[in-house]
Structure formats: C-alpha cells, structure tokens
Design an enzyme around this catalytic site. Sequence first.
Site, mmCIF file in Angstrom:
data_model
loop_
_atom_site.group_PDB
_atom_site.id
_atom_site.type_symbol
_atom_site.label_atom_id
_atom_site.label_comp_id
_atom_site.label_asym_id
_atom_site.label_seq_id
_atom_site.Cartn_x
_atom_site.Cartn_y
_atom_site.Cartn_z
ATOM 1 N N TYR A 151 34.418 -19.102 19.595
ATOM 2 C CA TYR A 151 34.641 -19.527 18.079
ATOM 3 C C TYR A 151 34.064 -18.240 17.427
ATOM 4 O O TYR A 151 33.125 -17.861 17.571
ATOM 5 C CB TYR A 151 33.619 -20.786 17.679
ATOM 6 C CG TYR A 151 33.923 -20.993 16.162
ATOM 7 C CD1 TYR A 151 34.920 -21.349 15.540
ATOM 8 C CD2 TYR A 151 32.779 -20.919 15.388
ATOM 9 C CE1 TYR A 151 35.069 -21.667 14.180
ATOM 10 C CE2 TYR A 151 32.827 -20.838 13.905
ATOM 11 C CZ TYR A 151 34.013 -21.474 13.507
ATOM 12 O OH TYR A 151 34.010 -21.685 11.883
ATOM 13 N N ASP A 248 30.273 -10.731 18.946
ATOM 14 C CA ASP A 248 30.037 -11.389 17.975
ATOM 15 C C ASP A 248 28.748 -12.259 18.219
ATOM 16 O O ASP A 248 28.707 -13.240 18.907
ATOM 17 C CB ASP A 248 31.181 -12.354 17.757
ATOM 18 C CG ASP A 248 30.940 -13.510 16.700
ATOM 19 O OD1 ASP A 248 29.961 -13.637 16.067
ATOM 20 O OD2 ASP A 248 32.026 -14.350 16.530
ATOM 21 N N LYS A 276 23.413 -16.088 10.862
ATOM 22 C CA LYS A 276 22.369 -17.276 11.201
ATOM 23 C C LYS A 276 20.973 -16.932 11.306
ATOM 24 O O LYS A 276 20.215 -16.829 10.232
ATOM 25 C CB LYS A 276 22.891 -17.851 12.398
ATOM 26 C CG LYS A 276 24.320 -18.545 12.397
ATOM 27 C CD LYS A 276 24.692 -19.572 13.596
ATOM 28 C CE LYS A 276 25.843 -20.060 13.716
ATOM 29 N NZ LYS A 276 26.158 -21.342 12.647
#
Length: 419
Positions: A151, A248, A276
């Site tokens: 994702y 990522d 995050k």
Amino acid sequence: MNPTDQLVATPAPASLAAWERCRRSVGGGVSSGQRATAAPHPLFVDRAAGALVWDLDGREHVDYVGAWGPMVLGHSHPVVLEAVAAVLPRLQMPGMGHRGEYEAAEAVLAAVPGAERLLWSNSGTEAVQVALRLARAFTGRNKVVKFVGAYHGWHDSVYASVTRHEPGERATAQTRGQNPHALEDLVVLPFNDVERVRAVLAEAAERDIAAVIVDPVLSSGGLVAPDPEFLRALREGCDGRGTLLVLDEVITGFRVARGGAAERWGVTPDLWTCGKAIAGGFAHSAVLGRADVIDQVSDGVTHSGTYNGNPVALAAVEATMRVLAEPGTYERLEETSEQVLAGIRRAAAATGADLRPYRVGSILSLGLTDRPALARLQSLLLEEGVLLLPTGKMFVSTAHDRAAVQRTETAFARALGRW
C-alpha cells in the site's frame, strides 16, 4: 446497515452511540475508511497518555493501535508537547520560511543513512506522489514497479493490487471510482521474488521504468519481512540502468530502526518517503534522498503545499527525532516488543489457541487471515482492555512499560480462553 443491526452487546456503549451520531454528519461515521472495520465497532476515545487510552465510557485500554503507526513515543510525550507548546504562541502557519524547517530537516537527515536532502509534505500519500514525480523527472521515464500487497497511499496512480491481484504484471484497481487509466504505468511484481525482479530490471530502459517503489516490510495487511537478497536485488537492478529505487517507509520509518530499512538491512535507496512516526503524532511527512534528485524542485519540478513545513508539526518532528536519538532507545523498544510477543505466545500456548504472532521491529502481527476469527478476537480483547488494529497488527511504543506488557498477556489469556 445500522450499526446496531449487527451487534448484540458492546463493552463500549458510549462509543456505539457516538458512532451512530457521527454517521449522521460524517460519511461512514469515521474520518478514515479502515477505522470502520474495527470490531465490534469503531471505538471513540476521550483522552490518551503514554501507552493508554480512555474511551467515552471512561474505560482504560492498553493501546497498540498507536494511531495506526505514528505514536512511536506513545501519546502526549512531554518532550513533544513542550516543543509544540513553545512554538504555538509564536507561529501557527506563516506561509514563509522559519527556522524550524531546517532544524527539523537536519535532525531527520542525521537519522537516515545516505539521505542528503528532503522535502516536507503532509501525508504518506502526498510524499509518495512527490517521490514518483521526482523519479520521472530525473529519469525521463514513466513506468513504476510496485509489489503485490503493498500500500502506497490512496491516490489513483498507486492504489492497486493491495488486497487483490489478477495474474500477471497489470495492476488491479482497489476501489470504485478509481480512474483505470491511472494504473497503466504500473508494473506489479510479487514481493520477495528475487529472480522476477532481476529479469524485469534487466530490461528497465526498454520497459521505460523510472522507479521501483517498495515497502521494505510488506505491512499493509499482514507483516512480511524482506529477504535481504531481495532488497539487494532491487538496489543492484536499479544501478546502472537509469532507474531509481524508492523506499516507502511511511510505516517502517523510525520503527524498524532509527534509520529505517537503510540501517536495518543496509540498502540505500535514491529516495525515501517517511511519515507517521516522523512527527510523534502530528501530521507531517517527508521525501528524503539524493541531493541531485531532490534539487530538481529548483529546476522545473513543481513541489507545492500550503501546509508543507508547518511550524507546529515541525516542532514535533524535531522533538521526536531528539528523543529517538537518545542512547538505548531502540534497544529498549526492541526488548519491549519482544516481551509483548512472548507474552502473547505464552497466552496462546496456555489456552491451546491457534495463534502464531510474530514481529518485525516494533510492529507485531497476530498472523490471522480469517477475518471473522480476527474480528471475534479483537472484540474480546476490547472487553479485556487491549486495543489492536482490525488487521491484527500491533504497534509498540517506548511508552509501553512492564505493567502494560503484563496486562497485555493477561488480556490475551482471558480473550483466547473464550475465543
């Protein structure tokens, strides 16, 4: 369907009522879609501190949701709050330069091996789009390799082949309303398939491949650690072929190690995306990488965003980086994560439950793929005062102490005994 149609009882009645009310004004009753999959229903919280959250009924829970990853220091860490409180009376959003931009950037770059420059952004999805634009501009190519199950944000151009994938290299769209033409430049390969990667990247120029983007720990649903040879094959396959490697690390950054995958597995990409945990609970992200690639923003590559470099968020970034740089932080985080894992394993063994938890760094997975079984366990754990993600993942923070670890083992033992 009304939420009460699928529930007989709930240990959090005020949260259920709040969800019903929220559905009358907020689409789906949640601000991010996956939260609606929590069992037996989304939890609404009133406050949080350290490793604990309190719901609207006043019940205390040990929190392993961790805001879906950002709370690596736990909730309301005093150093982060102090830094944010200091900047609030002076600056909220000037739309001009301020010293926090370079102070936070220097702190982030000092943590990540090989990173020379960065660009600020606001979310992981944004950071990925910035990285891919930079890669296409630098290489003069268009196609991007991604991996099944990974994702990289909700944007049409990369939201593909996450939960389902048709055979072959063509990307499979993940949502209604997605522009199918946006996926035409994606090449989708199996994660950890070294030989397939080598074969495709050997033809990188002929196949117009600008970049390979990889979540170094496949962590969208379950939790799959990389084969070190796979990461080496990605780096070697990009080298000398005019293709950029993009890690990522929106999820793994500052979690699997202070320097992320580059530190833990020794692979240095051309670009990183981080989010995050970077801001300790505040909203921000970044694209890190080689100076010659990043500096294209001064030579015709557009990088914009009103909230990029927000001084409040960057105060949190700098403070988070400062705490994470303290000696022994990651050794303690690894030790605590292993203790949580060991406790869950003991509870499973004692109850005879078919549960095989495992971890990578401070991210744990229960290893359950049966959704009803996972939902049942999540509901039982909610009753016992332990929160985890609907996917069965758990994020451990530096705030989880011995008491939290013991409460977790006890809660799992009780929940698994009724599971």
